[in-house]
Design an enzyme around this catalytic site. Sequence first.
Site, mmCIF file in Angstrom:
data_model
loop_
_atom_site.group_PDB
_atom_site.id
_atom_site.type_symbol
_atom_site.label_atom_id
_atom_site.label_comp_id
_atom_site.label_asym_id
_atom_site.label_seq_id
_atom_site.Cartn_x
_atom_site.Cartn_y
_atom_site.Cartn_z
ATOM 1 N N HIS A 120 -25.506 13.496 18.912
ATOM 2 C CA HIS A 120 -26.215 12.908 20.049
ATOM 3 C C HIS A 120 -26.710 11.512 19.679
ATOM 4 C CE1 HIS A 120 -26.395 17.239 20.704
ATOM 5 N NE2 HIS A 120 -26.522 16.991 21.988
ATOM 6 N N LYS A 147 -18.952 18.449 19.901
ATOM 7 C CA LYS A 147 -19.672 17.916 21.062
ATOM 8 C C LYS A 147 -20.184 16.512 20.748
ATOM 9 C CE LYS A 147 -23.872 18.497 23.830
ATOM 10 N NZ LYS A 147 -25.167 19.220 23.936
#
Length: 226
Positions: A120, A147
């Site tokens: 992230h 991700k």
Amino acid sequence: MLLQNIPAIAVVLKDKDVLSIPKEELKGADLIELRVDMFEKTENISDIFETAKRKYNLPLLCTIRLPEEGGKREIKNRVEIYQAVIPFCNFFDIEIFSNEAPFLRQLSIKNNITLIGSYHNFINTPSMEQLEEVFDRGKTMGMDIIKIATMVNEKKDIETLLYFTLRHKLDRIIVLGMGQKGIPSRIINPVFGSMITYASLNEISAPGQIHLKDMVHIFKVMGLRG
């Protein structure tokens, strides 16, 4: 992996949500992400996971996000919590660059749990080369799904994330943009290979997150749901 629909919609819940939200409100969700760093309490945490499993009958993803990657608070005993909820989980999420990632990889293999290796960036969207470096690290570590979530500040960031998704459409990836300008990526990228998009019910867990009912409607309009 126990997802009936791909791309899948993951709804993000906290402990108090599990105790108060009826099953009907999760209609259209394929997966529940339990964000332990957003829980009010972490005592008897396995009880919350057991309740969620029984109440909603959906696959569970356990995430204990680090503060530096968007976690709401620091949870020092992350490994112990992951171990405690093994009987109820189908997925774990761990930051690719965290110290616990190698141990979680082995724990997931041993217990047949799908491991999402996440990255992230709440400041910007890195270059394609930098995103590839993150992806390569995740692959080297043996992550089942990688991700990547980055802050979208301008149009070209959306294009970068979409191009990255297209480039890896045959890999198991989740790619999304955060922030108001990143909303289109949460809708478009699942069409082109991003496996999961995240939706909220009450409190959003990341900027730009779309409400579950709206996401289900969008997926139906786009032909991603019957």
